[in-house]
Write an enzyme that holds these catalytic residues in place. Structure first.
Site, PDB file in Angstrom:
ATOM      1  N   THR A   1      14.680   1.938  -1.941  1.00 43.32           N
ATOM      2  CA  THR A   1      14.092   0.619  -2.149  1.00 43.32           C
ATOM      3  C   THR A   1      14.366   0.087  -3.547  1.00 43.32           C
ATOM      4  O   THR A   1      14.560   0.870  -4.488  1.00 43.32           O
ATOM      5  CB  THR A   1      12.558   0.713  -1.924  1.00 43.32           C
ATOM      6  OG1 THR A   1      11.932  -0.450  -2.438  1.00 43.32           O
ATOM      7  CG2 THR A   1      11.958   1.904  -2.665  1.00 43.32           C
ATOM      8  N   ASP A   2      14.304  -1.235  -3.690  1.00 43.55           N
ATOM      9  CA  ASP A   2      14.446  -1.832  -5.029  1.00 43.55           C
ATOM     10  C   ASP A   2      13.207  -1.588  -5.899  1.00 43.55           C
ATOM     11  O   ASP A   2      13.241  -1.789  -7.101  1.00 43.55           O
ATOM     12  CB  ASP A   2      14.735  -3.348  -4.928  1.00 43.55           C
ATOM     13  CG  ASP A   2      13.648  -4.157  -4.237  1.00 43.55           C
ATOM     14  OD1 ASP A   2      12.657  -3.568  -3.748  1.00 43.55           O
ATOM     15  OD2 ASP A   2      13.783  -5.403  -4.191  1.00 43.55           O
ATOM     16  N   GLU A   3      12.107  -1.133  -5.245  1.00 43.65           N
ATOM     17  CA  GLU A   3      10.859  -0.992  -6.010  1.00 43.65           C
ATOM     18  C   GLU A   3      10.937   0.109  -7.058  1.00 43.65           C
ATOM     19  O   GLU A   3      10.127   0.154  -7.983  1.00 43.65           O
ATOM     20  CB  GLU A   3       9.682  -0.757  -5.052  1.00 43.65           C
ATOM     21  CG  GLU A   3       9.601  -1.875  -4.025  1.00 43.65           C
ATOM     22  CD  GLU A   3       8.305  -1.953  -3.241  1.00 43.65           C
ATOM     23  OE1 GLU A   3       7.279  -1.462  -3.725  1.00 43.65           O
ATOM     24  OE2 GLU A   3       8.343  -2.531  -2.139  1.00 43.65           O
TER      25      GLU A   3
ATOM     26  N   TYR B   1       3.908   4.726  -4.242  1.00 41.97           N
ATOM     27  CA  TYR B   1       5.029   4.607  -3.299  1.00 41.97           C
ATOM     28  C   TYR B   1       6.363   4.601  -4.042  1.00 41.97           C
ATOM     29  O   TYR B   1       7.253   5.405  -3.760  1.00 41.97           O
ATOM     30  CB  TYR B   1       4.888   3.331  -2.454  1.00 41.97           C
ATOM     31  CG  TYR B   1       6.163   2.930  -1.735  1.00 41.97           C
ATOM     32  CD1 TYR B   1       6.724   3.743  -0.750  1.00 41.97           C
ATOM     33  CD2 TYR B   1       6.839   1.739  -2.053  1.00 41.97           C
ATOM     34  CE1 TYR B   1       7.907   3.389  -0.098  1.00 41.97           C
ATOM     35  CE2 TYR B   1       8.021   1.381  -1.408  1.00 41.97           C
ATOM     36  CZ  TYR B   1       8.556   2.207  -0.434  1.00 41.97           C
ATOM     37  OH  TYR B   1       9.725   1.861   0.200  1.00 41.97           O
TER      38      TYR B   1
ATOM     39  N   LYS C   1       9.474   7.343  -4.057  1.00 41.38           N
ATOM     40  CA  LYS C   1      10.851   7.014  -3.655  1.00 41.38           C
ATOM     41  C   LYS C   1      11.815   7.288  -4.819  1.00 41.38           C
ATOM     42  O   LYS C   1      12.933   7.760  -4.616  1.00 41.38           O
ATOM     43  CB  LYS C   1      10.953   5.549  -3.209  1.00 41.38           C
ATOM     44  CG  LYS C   1      10.272   5.228  -1.899  1.00 41.38           C
ATOM     45  CD  LYS C   1      10.860   5.936  -0.684  1.00 41.38           C
ATOM     46  CE  LYS C   1      12.240   5.444  -0.322  1.00 41.38           C
ATOM     47  NZ  LYS C   1      12.708   6.075   0.953  1.00 41.38           N
TER      48      LYS C   1
HETATM   49  P1  NAD Z   1       8.110   2.509   8.331  1.00 39.32           P
HETATM   50  O1  NAD Z   1       6.866   2.940   7.620  1.00 39.32           O
HETATM   51  O2  NAD Z   1       8.071   1.365   9.270  1.00 39.32           O
HETATM   52  O3  NAD Z   1       8.719   3.745   9.147  1.00 39.32           O
HETATM   53  C1  NAD Z   1       8.785   5.037   8.633  1.00 39.32           C
HETATM   54  C2  NAD Z   1       9.084   5.997   9.779  1.00 39.32           C
HETATM   55  O4  NAD Z   1       9.186   7.325   9.237  1.00 39.32           O
HETATM   56  C3  NAD Z   1       7.977   6.036  10.841  1.00 39.32           C
HETATM   57  O5  NAD Z   1       8.541   6.008  12.131  1.00 39.32           O
HETATM   58  C4  NAD Z   1       7.284   7.372  10.575  1.00 39.32           C
HETATM   59  O6  NAD Z   1       6.722   7.948  11.758  1.00 39.32           O
HETATM   60  C5  NAD Z   1       8.432   8.213  10.034  1.00 39.32           C
HETATM   61  N1  NAD Z   1       7.977   9.322   9.182  1.00 39.32           N
HETATM   62  C6  NAD Z   1       7.044   9.280   8.197  1.00 39.32           C
HETATM   63  N2  NAD Z   1       6.907  10.496   7.650  1.00 39.32           N
HETATM   64  C7  NAD Z   1       7.799  11.304   8.279  1.00 39.32           C
HETATM   65  C8  NAD Z   1       8.155  12.682   8.141  1.00 39.32           C
HETATM   66  N3  NAD Z   1       7.532  13.475   7.247  1.00 39.32           N
HETATM   67  N4  NAD Z   1       9.122  13.189   8.941  1.00 39.32           N
HETATM   68  C9  NAD Z   1       9.729  12.408   9.882  1.00 39.32           C
HETATM   69  N5  NAD Z   1       9.423  11.117  10.052  1.00 39.32           N
HETATM   70  C10 NAD Z   1       8.475  10.572   9.256  1.00 39.32           C
HETATM   71  O7  NAD Z   1       9.173   2.250   7.170  1.00 39.32           O
HETATM   72  P2  NAD Z   1      10.397   1.237   7.135  1.00 39.32           P
HETATM   73  O8  NAD Z   1       9.920  -0.065   6.633  1.00 39.32           O
HETATM   74  O9  NAD Z   1      11.124   1.325   8.409  1.00 39.32           O
HETATM   75  O10 NAD Z   1      11.259   1.897   5.968  1.00 39.32           O
HETATM   76  C11 NAD Z   1      12.292   2.850   6.258  1.00 39.32           C
HETATM   77  C12 NAD Z   1      12.911   3.302   4.958  1.00 39.32           C
HETATM   78  O11 NAD Z   1      13.448   2.174   4.278  1.00 39.32           O
HETATM   79  C13 NAD Z   1      11.926   3.952   3.994  1.00 39.32           C
HETATM   80  O12 NAD Z   1      12.561   5.024   3.377  1.00 39.32           O
HETATM   81  C14 NAD Z   1      11.605   2.849   2.995  1.00 39.32           C
HETATM   82  O13 NAD Z   1      11.269   3.388   1.742  1.00 39.32           O
HETATM   83  C15 NAD Z   1      12.916   2.112   2.958  1.00 39.32           C
HETATM   84  N6  NAD Z   1      12.842   0.689   2.617  1.00 39.32           N
HETATM   85  C16 NAD Z   1      11.977  -0.143   3.275  1.00 39.32           C
HETATM   86  C17 NAD Z   1      11.957  -1.505   2.969  1.00 39.32           C
HETATM   87  C18 NAD Z   1      11.057  -2.469   3.695  1.00 39.32           C
HETATM   88  O14 NAD Z   1      10.998  -3.645   3.314  1.00 39.32           O
HETATM   89  N7  NAD Z   1      10.371  -2.064   4.756  1.00 39.32           N
HETATM   90  C19 NAD Z   1      12.802  -2.004   1.988  1.00 39.32           C
HETATM   91  C20 NAD Z   1      13.691  -1.120   1.335  1.00 39.32           C
HETATM   92  C21 NAD Z   1      13.699   0.217   1.672  1.00 39.32           C
HETATM   93  P1  TYD Z   2       4.408  -5.900   1.335  1.00 36.42           P
HETATM   94  O1  TYD Z   2       4.869  -6.518   2.616  1.00 36.42           O
HETATM   95  O2  TYD Z   2       3.271  -4.922   1.379  1.00 36.42           O
HETATM   96  O3  TYD Z   2       5.693  -5.276   0.637  1.00 36.42           O
HETATM   97  P2  TYD Z   2       5.866  -4.683  -0.886  1.00 36.42           P
HETATM   98  O4  TYD Z   2       4.543  -4.498  -1.502  1.00 36.42           O
HETATM   99  O5  TYD Z   2       6.564  -3.395  -0.607  1.00 36.42           O
HETATM  100  O6  TYD Z   2       6.715  -5.699  -1.599  1.00 36.42           O
HETATM  101  O7  TYD Z   2       3.992  -7.064   0.357  1.00 36.42           O
HETATM  102  C1  TYD Z   2       4.906  -8.086  -0.009  1.00 36.42           C
HETATM  103  C2  TYD Z   2       4.227  -8.965  -1.028  1.00 36.42           C
HETATM  104  O8  TYD Z   2       3.139  -9.643  -0.402  1.00 36.42           O
HETATM  105  C3  TYD Z   2       3.615  -8.167  -2.173  1.00 36.42           C
HETATM  106  O9  TYD Z   2       3.769  -8.913  -3.372  1.00 36.42           O
HETATM  107  C4  TYD Z   2       2.147  -8.060  -1.796  1.00 36.42           C
HETATM  108  C5  TYD Z   2       1.888  -9.350  -1.031  1.00 36.42           C
HETATM  109  N1  TYD Z   2       0.871  -9.263   0.031  1.00 36.42           N
HETATM  110  C6  TYD Z   2      -0.147 -10.218   0.092  1.00 36.42           C
HETATM  111  O10 TYD Z   2      -0.231 -11.140  -0.741  1.00 36.42           O
HETATM  112  N2  TYD Z   2      -1.051 -10.132   1.103  1.00 36.42           N
HETATM  113  C7  TYD Z   2      -1.007  -9.141   2.039  1.00 36.42           C
HETATM  114  O11 TYD Z   2      -1.889  -9.085   2.930  1.00 36.42           O
HETATM  115  C8  TYD Z   2       0.053  -8.178   1.978  1.00 36.42           C
HETATM  116  C9  TYD Z   2       0.155  -7.071   2.993  1.00 36.42           C
HETATM  117  C10 TYD Z   2       0.979  -8.283   0.962  1.00 36.42           C
END
Ligand code: NAD
Ligand code: TYD
Length: 354
Positions: free
Chosen positions: A133-135, A159, A163
Site C-alpha cells: 500500500t501507499d500508506e 496497519y 505493511k
Molecule cells: P481485504 O481485507 O478485503 O481482504 C483480505 C483477505 O485476506 C480476506 O479475504 C481475508 O480473509 C484474508 N486473510 C486475512 N488474514 C489472512 C491470513 N492470515 N491468511 C490467509 N488469508 C488471510 O483486503 P483488500 O482490500 O482486498 O487488500 C488486499 C491487499 O491489498 C492487502 O495486502 C492490502 O494491504 C493491499 N492494499 C489494499 C488497498 C485498498 O484500497 N483496499 C490499497 C493498496 C493495497
Molecule cells: P478508508 O476507506 O478506511 O481507507 P484508508 O484509511 O486506508 O485510506 O478511508 C478512506 C478515507 O475516508 C480516510 O481518510 C478515512 C475516511 N473515512 C471517513 O471519513 N469516514 C468513514 O466512515 C470511513 C470508513 C473513512
C-alpha cells in the site's frame, strides 16, 4: 501452469482471481483464512470451475503453505492476504501484527524453501509478488510531490506499520536470499465486492439505508483512488514484466478530498436511485470525530510503472465511480448478506472447501 494467490476471497484478491480466470488459461490455488473480510460469495461464479481450488487456511501456517506448494508447484505466489482496515488496526492491532508481519514472514520462509529446490529454469522463472500500500510512506502536506518508489517509509497507523514491516521482510528476502520478489505499493482501491467498512462502499450502503454518512473530521483528507480492475491489471503486468527486486507504485492519478468523494457518491445516487421525497442523499452527510493519527494526504507518482512496463489505468475516476455505484445498486443481495453476516455461512452451505 498454476499460480498461488493468498487472500483471494477479499476485495482485491477476489477481483484479481475473477479477472485472472477470465483472461488466462492458468489455474489458481486460492489460500484464504476467511476472516470477516473473506467472502466466498464473491467467488460464487467459480463454483464447479476446475481451474479454481479454494483452500481455507492461514498464510502463517507453514506446514499448510509448504504442502500446497509441493502439491501444486505454482510458478508464482501473489500475496494479497492481510488485515487491511486502518480503523480496526487502531482498535485492535494484534491481528495486523500476526498476519501482516508474522504471516508474511512464514509465507516467505515456505516460499524460499520451495523455490530453493526448483530446477534451474523453473527457479529463474518463479516470482513472489507482494501486494502493498501507499500508506507505508506516511502523510504528505498539500504541496509535497507524490510518493515515488524511493520515498522514505514513515508509516503512521498500526496497519501501515505492519505493511511496512512486511515490505521490509520481502525486500530482505530478495537482497539476502535472491528470492525473485516484486512489490507493488498501490493507492486506495474502490469497485465491486468492496466490504462496506471502507469509505466508498460504506457511503453507498448507508445512503441507501437512510443512515448517516459519517465523514471524519473536516473531510479534507486526500487519497488517490484507483478502480480495482486497474489494480488487477497492474499486478498482472508487474508479474509478467517486472524486474525482480523492484518496487512499483500503482495509482490512478485521482487525488480527491474525502468530502468530494462522498458528494460524488450522493450525486450519482440522486441520479440513479432518487429518493421518494426528492431530497439529496447529501443531506445524510454527518461530520464525526476524526480518526486518531489520521494521515492528511496520500498521492502516488505512478510514472515508473508507466515508463518501464507501459501500464496505465483504464478508468477515470468518473467512469470508475459510476460503475461502482451501478454495481452496488445491481447487487443488493451481496450487500444484504454482508450486512446480515449470511456471507459467512456460504462456505458451509454453498461451496466445497478443499
Ligand atoms: P481485504 O481485507 O478485503 O481482504 C483480505 C483477505 O485476506 C480476506 O479475504 C481475508 O480473509 C484474508 N486473510 C486475512 N488474514 C489472512 C491470513 N492470515 N491468511 C490467509 N488469508 C488471510 O483486503 P483488500 O482490500 O482486498 O487488500 C488486499 C491487499 O491489498 C492487502 O495486502 C492490502 O494491504 C493491499 N492494499 C489494499 C488497498 C485498498 O484500497 N483496499 C490499497 C493498496 C493495497
Ligand atoms: P478508508 O476507506 O478506511 O481507507 P484508508 O484509511 O486506508 O485510506 O478511508 C478512506 C478515507 O475516508 C480516510 O481518510 C478515512 C475516511 N473515512 C471517513 O471519513 N469516514 C468513514 O466512515 C470511513 C470508513 C473513512
Amino acid at each position: 501452469m498454476t499460480i498461488l494467490v493468498t487472500g483471494g476471497a477479499g476485495f482485491i484478491g477476489a477481483n484479481f482471481v475473477l479477472d485472472w480466470l477470465a483472461q488466462s488459461d492458468e489455474s489458481v490455488i486460492n489460500l484464504d483464512k476467511l476472516t470477516y473480510a473473506g467472502n466466498l460469495e464473491t467467488l460464487a461464479s467459480l463454483q464447479g470451475s476446475a481451474r479454481h481450488v479454494f483452500v481455507q487456511g492461514d498464510i502463517g501456517d507453514a506446514d499448510l503453505v509448504a504442502s500446497l506448494l509441493a502439491q501444486h508447484r505454482p510458478r508464482a505466489v501473489l500475496n494479497f492476504a492481510a488485515e487491511s482496515h486502518v480503523d480496526r488496526s487502531i482498535h485492535s492491532p494484534e491481528d495486523f501484527i500476526q498476519t501482516n508481519i508474522v504471516g508474511t514472514f512464514r509465507l516467505l520462509e515456505a516460499v524460499r524453501a520451495y523455490w530453493g529446490n526448483l530446477e534451474s529454469a523453473a527457479k529463474t522463472a518463479f516470482r513472489l509478488l507482494h501486494v502493498s500500500t501507499d500508506e507505508v510512506y506516511g502523510s504528505l502536506s498539500a504541496s509535497d510531490p507524490a510518493f515515488t518508489e524511493t520515498h522514505r517509509y514513515e508509516p503512521n497507523s498500526p496497519y501501515s506499520a505492519s505493511k511496512a514491516a512486511s515490505d521490509h521482510l520481502v525486500r530482505a528476502y530478495h537482497h539476502t536470499y535472491g528470492l525473485p520478489i516484486l512489490t507493488t505499493n498501490c493507492s486506495n482501491n474502490y469497485g465491486p465486492y468492496h466490504f462496506p467498512e471502507k469509505l466508498i462502499p460504506l457511503m453507498i450502503v448507508n445512503a441507501l439505508a437512510g443512515k448517516a454518512l459519517p465523514v471524519y473530521g473536516d473531510g479534507l483528507q486526500v487519497r488517490d483512488w484507483l478502480y480495482v480492475k486497474d489494480h488487477c491489471s497492474a499486478i498482472r503486468r508487474v508479474l509478467d514484466a517486472g524486474k525482480p527486486g523492484e518496487v512499483y507504485n500503482v495509482g490512478g492519478w485521482n487525488e480527491k478530498p474525502n468530502i468530494d468523494i462522498v458528494h460524488t457518491v450522493c450525486a450519482l445516487l440522486d441520479e440513479m436511485r432518487p429518493k421518494a421525497d426528492g431530497a439529496s442523499y447529501s443531506t445524510q452527510i454527518t461530520s464525526v470525530k476524526d480518526r486518531p493519527g489520521h494521515d492528511r494526504r496520500y498521492a502516488i507518482d505512478a510514472s515508473k510503472i508507466e515508463r518501464e512496463l507501459g501500464w496505465k489505468p483504464a478508468e477515470t475516476f468518473d467512469s470508475g465511480i459510476r460503475k461502482t455505484v451501478q454495481w452496488y445498486l445491481a447487487n443488493p443481495e451481496w450487500v444484504a448478506h454482508v450486512q446480515s453476516g449470511a456471507y459467512r455461512e456460504w462456505v458451509q452451505t454453498q461451496y466445497a472447501v478443499a
